[in-house]
Write a protein that holds these residues in place. Sequence first.
Motif, PDB file in Angstrom:
ATOM      1  N   THR A 169      56.268  26.306 -11.433  1.00 60.79           N
ATOM      2  CA  THR A 169      56.824  27.468 -10.631  1.00 60.79           C
ATOM      3  C   THR A 169      55.840  28.607 -10.806  1.00 60.79           C
ATOM      4  OG1 THR A 169      57.979  28.524 -12.470  1.00 60.79           O
ATOM      5  CG2 THR A 169      59.218  26.655 -11.270  1.00 60.79           C
ATOM      6  N   LYS A 170      56.067  29.557  -9.998  1.00 58.09           N
ATOM      7  CA  LYS A 170      55.257  30.665  -9.701  1.00 58.09           C
ATOM      8  C   LYS A 170      55.435  31.666 -11.070  1.00 58.09           C
ATOM      9  CE  LYS A 170      56.235  34.259  -6.697  1.00 58.09           C
ATOM     10  NZ  LYS A 170      56.450  34.888  -5.619  1.00 58.09           N
ATOM     11  N   GLU A 171      56.614  31.769 -11.382  1.00 60.40           N
ATOM     12  CA  GLU A 171      57.007  32.610 -12.544  1.00 60.40           C
ATOM     13  C   GLU A 171      56.441  31.934 -13.807  1.00 60.40           C
ATOM     14  OE1 GLU A 171      59.045  31.794 -10.140  1.00 60.40           O
ATOM     15  OE2 GLU A 171      59.325  33.621  -9.238  1.00 60.40           O
ATOM     16  N   GLU A 172      56.450  30.854 -14.047  1.00 60.57           N
ATOM     17  CA  GLU A 172      56.052  30.367 -15.503  1.00 60.57           C
ATOM     18  C   GLU A 172      54.566  30.401 -15.417  1.00 60.57           C
ATOM     19  OE1 GLU A 172      56.879  26.166 -16.011  1.00 60.57           O
ATOM     20  OE2 GLU A 172      56.309  25.428 -14.299  1.00 60.57           O
ATOM     21  N   MET A 173      53.952  30.013 -14.151  1.00 60.77           N
ATOM     22  CA  MET A 173      52.604  30.191 -14.122  1.00 60.77           C
ATOM     23  C   MET A 173      51.959  31.663 -14.454  1.00 60.77           C
ATOM     24  SD  MET A 173      50.578  27.589 -13.551  1.00 60.77           S
ATOM     25  CE  MET A 173      48.800  27.914 -14.240  1.00 60.77           C
ATOM     26  N   ILE A 174      52.686  32.555 -13.948  1.00 57.26           N
ATOM     27  CA  ILE A 174      52.279  34.083 -14.137  1.00 57.26           C
ATOM     28  C   ILE A 174      52.442  34.461 -15.565  1.00 57.26           C
ATOM     29  CG2 ILE A 174      53.234  36.587 -14.043  1.00 57.26           C
ATOM     30  CD1 ILE A 174      54.152  35.686 -11.007  1.00 57.26           C
ATOM     31  N   GLU A 175      53.505  33.809 -16.348  1.00 62.14           N
ATOM     32  CA  GLU A 175      53.460  33.988 -17.802  1.00 62.14           C
ATOM     33  C   GLU A 175      52.190  33.456 -18.509  1.00 62.14           C
ATOM     34  OE1 GLU A 175      55.495  35.856 -19.466  1.00 62.14           O
ATOM     35  OE2 GLU A 175      56.266  36.417 -17.636  1.00 62.14           O
ATOM     36  N   VAL A 176      51.784  32.483 -18.035  1.00 62.13           N
ATOM     37  CA  VAL A 176      50.593  31.958 -18.764  1.00 62.13           C
ATOM     38  C   VAL A 176      49.408  32.521 -18.474  1.00 62.13           C
ATOM     39  CG1 VAL A 176      49.140  29.659 -18.758  1.00 62.13           C
ATOM     40  CG2 VAL A 176      51.442  29.278 -18.420  1.00 62.13           C
ATOM     41  N   LEU A 177      49.390  32.927 -17.148  1.00 63.04           N
ATOM     42  CA  LEU A 177      48.282  34.181 -16.905  1.00 63.04           C
ATOM     43  C   LEU A 177      48.236  35.263 -17.638  1.00 63.04           C
ATOM     44  CD1 LEU A 177      48.293  33.788 -13.048  1.00 63.04           C
ATOM     45  CD2 LEU A 177      46.401  32.687 -14.623  1.00 63.04           C
ATOM     46  N   LYS A 178      49.415  35.824 -17.894  1.00 61.56           N
ATOM     47  CA  LYS A 178      49.499  37.038 -18.602  1.00 61.56           C
ATOM     48  C   LYS A 178      48.977  36.840 -19.948  1.00 61.56           C
ATOM     49  CE  LYS A 178      53.188  39.605 -16.431  1.00 61.56           C
ATOM     50  NZ  LYS A 178      54.449  39.868 -16.632  1.00 61.56           N
ATOM     51  N   LYS A 179      49.272  35.475 -20.603  1.00 60.28           N
ATOM     52  CA  LYS A 179      48.701  35.417 -22.138  1.00 60.28           C
ATOM     53  C   LYS A 179      47.493  34.964 -21.942  1.00 60.28           C
ATOM     54  CE  LYS A 179      53.185  33.143 -23.300  1.00 60.28           C
ATOM     55  NZ  LYS A 179      53.910  31.997 -23.273  1.00 60.28           N
ATOM     56  N   PHE A 236      46.097  29.298  -4.578  1.00 60.51           N
ATOM     57  CA  PHE A 236      46.765  29.127  -6.034  1.00 60.51           C
ATOM     58  C   PHE A 236      48.292  28.596  -5.820  1.00 60.51           C
ATOM     59  CE2 PHE A 236      48.086  30.800 -10.182  1.00 60.51           C
ATOM     60  CZ  PHE A 236      47.240  30.084 -11.159  1.00 60.51           C
ATOM     61  N   LEU A 237      48.990  29.324  -5.166  1.00 64.29           N
ATOM     62  CA  LEU A 237      50.212  28.849  -5.152  1.00 64.29           C
ATOM     63  C   LEU A 237      50.847  27.734  -4.557  1.00 64.29           C
ATOM     64  CD1 LEU A 237      51.674  32.784  -3.784  1.00 64.29           C
ATOM     65  CD2 LEU A 237      52.102  31.512  -5.974  1.00 64.29           C
ATOM     66  N   THR A 238      49.765  27.451  -3.623  1.00 66.25           N
ATOM     67  CA  THR A 238      50.018  25.899  -2.944  1.00 66.25           C
ATOM     68  C   THR A 238      49.908  24.684  -3.973  1.00 66.25           C
ATOM     69  OG1 THR A 238      49.387  26.987  -0.787  1.00 66.25           O
ATOM     70  CG2 THR A 238      49.145  24.385  -1.103  1.00 66.25           C
ATOM     71  N   MET A 239      48.580  25.009  -4.763  1.00 68.93           N
ATOM     72  CA  MET A 239      48.175  24.196  -5.660  1.00 68.93           C
ATOM     73  C   MET A 239      49.465  24.004  -6.812  1.00 68.93           C
ATOM     74  SD  MET A 239      45.909  22.375  -7.216  1.00 68.93           S
ATOM     75  CE  MET A 239      44.526  22.793  -6.855  1.00 68.93           C
ATOM     76  N   ILE A 240      49.938  25.204  -7.452  1.00 68.04           N
ATOM     77  CA  ILE A 240      50.837  25.090  -8.519  1.00 68.04           C
ATOM     78  C   ILE A 240      51.918  24.497  -8.077  1.00 68.04           C
ATOM     79  CG2 ILE A 240      49.824  27.071  -9.757  1.00 68.04           C
ATOM     80  CD1 ILE A 240      51.763  28.513  -8.953  1.00 68.04           C
ATOM     81  N   ASP A 241      52.357  24.626  -6.762  1.00 69.23           N
ATOM     82  CA  ASP A 241      53.572  24.382  -6.367  1.00 69.23           C
ATOM     83  C   ASP A 241      53.527  22.625  -6.119  1.00 69.23           C
ATOM     84  OD1 ASP A 241      56.301  24.540  -4.782  1.00 69.23           O
ATOM     85  OD2 ASP A 241      55.257  23.441  -3.196  1.00 69.23           O
ATOM     86  N   SER A 242      52.215  22.216  -5.614  1.00 71.74           N
ATOM     87  CA  SER A 242      52.276  20.928  -5.174  1.00 71.74           C
ATOM     88  C   SER A 242      52.348  19.928  -6.803  1.00 71.74           C
ATOM     89  CB  SER A 242      50.988  20.501  -4.537  1.00 71.74           C
ATOM     90  OG  SER A 242      49.782  20.495  -5.353  1.00 71.74           O
ATOM     91  N   LEU A 243      51.705  20.619  -7.871  1.00 70.01           N
ATOM     92  CA  LEU A 243      51.606  20.141  -8.953  1.00 70.01           C
ATOM     93  C   LEU A 243      53.066  20.268  -9.835  1.00 70.01           C
ATOM     94  CD1 LEU A 243      47.954  20.831 -10.375  1.00 70.01           C
ATOM     95  CD2 LEU A 243      49.080  18.693  -9.987  1.00 70.01           C
ATOM     96  N   GLY A 244      53.921  20.926  -9.247  1.00 73.64           N
ATOM     97  CA  GLY A 244      55.402  21.197  -9.787  1.00 73.64           C
ATOM     98  C   GLY A 244      55.654  22.170 -10.860  1.00 73.64           C
TER      99      GLY A 244
END
Lengths: 118, 118
Positions: free
Chosen positions: A106-116, A96-104
């Motif tokens: 950040t880990k932090e913003e993605m975690i926020e979306v996951l929490k919601k 997942f981390l590799t994927m989100i990095d390649s798509l531009g």
Amino acid sequence: MTQDFSKDKPIYAQLVDRICGDVLKGYLKPGEKLPSVREYAIESGVNVNTVQRVYKELEAMEMTETKRGQGTFITTNEERIGQLREEMMTQLATQFLTMIDSLGFTKEEMIEVLKKGG
Amino acid sequence: MTQDFSKDKPIYAQLVDRICGDVLKGYLKPGEKLPSVREYAIESGVNVNTVQRVYKELEAMEMTETKRGQGTFITTNEERIGQLREEMMTQLATQFLTMIDSLGFTKEEMIEVLKKGG
DNA sequence: ATTAGTGTACTATGTCAATAGTACACTAAT
DNA sequence: ATTAGTGTACTATTGACATAGTACACTAAT
């Protein structure tokens, strides 16, 4: 009973995921017997060989133990189940981390979306 | 230049991801021209049709605008890029949540693993 | 020894996605 | 009209996947 399978993943892989999930969730207990390849094939509306492949993969990852002539059983090695749980989590996380990095993203913003979500 | 592609995903999808990422990261600016299908095919060591498919998908998601005889360009509609960014994040998150649920993990424990990793 | 139930192995077939090769069509510049 | 550069369309090939049929091998119960 023909079940519904997603098209973006092979059936055998979906069945592996499903059984893995049931084990990790505790729906399938250690030592419990799985349906025979023929039973499961009919239940799922797939071919015997497809189920065989599923059982083969499960055994390869030591999630089950297959006894010829008797059946396929969830491993009684509970430590192994714990190990698998850890392995799968870290692997999922890494992918997942590799994927989100390649798509531009950040880990932090993605975690926020996951929490919601969910 | 033959590049390295992962085997678990079609090449065209990997190229789409890469270009999407470059746009979202700002490496590719709005209005910027992409290489021609032939150029990109040679650069990447793949077939023209594979690149064509990539450009087709990018245009379908309105990330690029293709002008026959002229080339393919990053959309100048910056709002659209922002939209795509949001869409892709929520889609990724949803897929991920579905996956971890079916495998028997909770969102909270997964987020912990993510924070430690990468 | 026989039988029923289990997993296993092998070969053949059909389907579809991905890729490749080749030819066609449009645009701009000359 | 020609040329160079662009995207597009068509067909063929390859490989993975799923299916199907059949035969084999082991185990437990009788």
